[in-house]
Design an enzyme around this catalytic site. Structure first.
Site, PDB file in Angstrom:
ATOM      1  CD  GLU A   1      -3.777 -50.776 -59.162  1.00  0.00           C
ATOM      2  OE1 GLU A   1      -2.236 -50.798 -59.818  1.00  0.00           O
ATOM      3  OE2 GLU A   1      -4.749 -50.483 -58.778  1.00  0.00           O
TER       4      GLU A   1
ATOM      5  CE  LYS B   1      -2.410 -48.429 -62.720  1.00  0.00           C
ATOM      6  NZ  LYS B   1      -3.100 -48.105 -61.136  1.00  0.00           N
TER       7      LYS B   1
ATOM      8  CB  CYS C   1      -6.224 -49.325 -61.175  1.00  0.00           C
ATOM      9  SG  CYS C   1      -7.159 -48.386 -60.078  1.00  0.00           S
TER      10      CYS C   1
END
Length: 297
Positions: A45, A124, A158
């Site tokens: 990321e 995301k 993440c």
């Protein structure tokens, strides 16, 4: 079912002097992984945020504008590199303009490039408190489940891996491998992500691959200046895999690439003959009943 040799990176935030050095360093990692037989490589990321180290310190909104200007170059570079080296590349995440958003709204988006020219993307879905407050970012709205030569995959970036509902949805849609590019700047954040990667592998009886940033820049940047990670490929903690659920992991905080082999036949053996079957033994009727009770209360 094919085996997948996958490379996952602990990408070092070293000091660079030019954008050319940045791109050349990535190309070297990709070529090295392909030369060792990897069919896919995973970068972390905020990969392109490394380019911010070449500029004076910026506010987050300015940083997003600056990174978005590299989008065309980013896509062109990785598309060509994937084709030339014959390897699928999850090119970390890149901050770019939200396609359906208003001017000045950006997404933290993963791009997975295939040698045949196909590109799969995933914005995301869960933004951290910092991303919600300090960054001008908007969350994605859909989970992209896509086919590969090895089976169905999805990308949980993440913080996304910390929400078990999302990984379960992916598994119910047939996903057998979750790719998790991450950025954590301390041990607390890393272990949250790492333990959740392993929990999602156990709960859903699938593979999870983790990558991350490591090292530190000489000069602080408000966006990305240091990283903490031990990348790896994780499995259920059950036969025919190892007891700790780790196929391969790197050396903590070392700039390196970790190569591991994912045998999808072993995954299906685990689902059919494992000592436990959490993916199949779940009780949706019970959970829905308990959820309705809490709603009434």
């Amino acid at each position: 079912m094919k085996k997948l040799t996958i490379a996952t990176t602990q990408y070092g935030l070293t000091d660079i002097r030019s954008a050319e050095q940045f791109w050349a360093g990535i190309a070297e990692k990709v070529r090295d992984a392909a030369g060792q037989g990897a069919a896919m490589i995973l970068f972390p990321e905020y990969l392109t945020a490394h380019l911010l180290s070449l500029e004076p310190s910026m506010l987050h909104e300015e940083a997003c504008y600056h990174l978005n200007r590299h989008t065309e170059e980013y896509v062109r570079f990785f598309r060509q590199l994937s084709r030339e080296e014959g390897i699928a590349i999850l090119a970390g995440t890149h901050i770019c303009q939200a396609e359906d958003g208003e001017e000045g709204e950006y997404v933290n988006k993963s791009f997975l490039f295939f040698p045949d020219g196909r590109v799969e993307t995933q914005s995301k879905l869960h933004l951290t408190p910092e991303e919600q407050i300090r960054w001008p970012l908007v969350a994605g709205g859909d989970l992209n489940v896509f086919e590969t030569d090895w089976g169905k995959m999805a990308i949980l970036t993440c913080y996304d891996i910390e929400f078990p509902e999302l990984a379960r949805v992916a598994a119910l849609r047939g996903v057998e491998m979750i790719l998790c590019p991450s950025y954590t700047d301390n041990a607390y954040g890393y272990h949250r992500v790492r333990y959740c990667c392993q929990a999602r592998a156990v709960e859903n009886q699938l593979f999870v691959v983790l990558s991350g940033l490591v090292g530190a820049l000489a000069e602080d940047r408000p966006q990305v200046d240091s990283g903490y990670c031990q990348a790896g490929l994780f499995t259920p903690c059950d036969l025919p895999f190892s007891a700790d659920g780790i196929i391969q992991a790197g050396e903590l905080n070392l700039d390196m690439t970790v190569l591991a082999e994912a045998d999808f036949r072993m995954l299906r053996e685990n689902r059919a003959q494992g000592a436990v079957a959490p993916f199949y033994d779940r009780r949706p009727d019970l959970y829905e009943h308990e959820h309705s009770k809490t709603m009434v209360e």
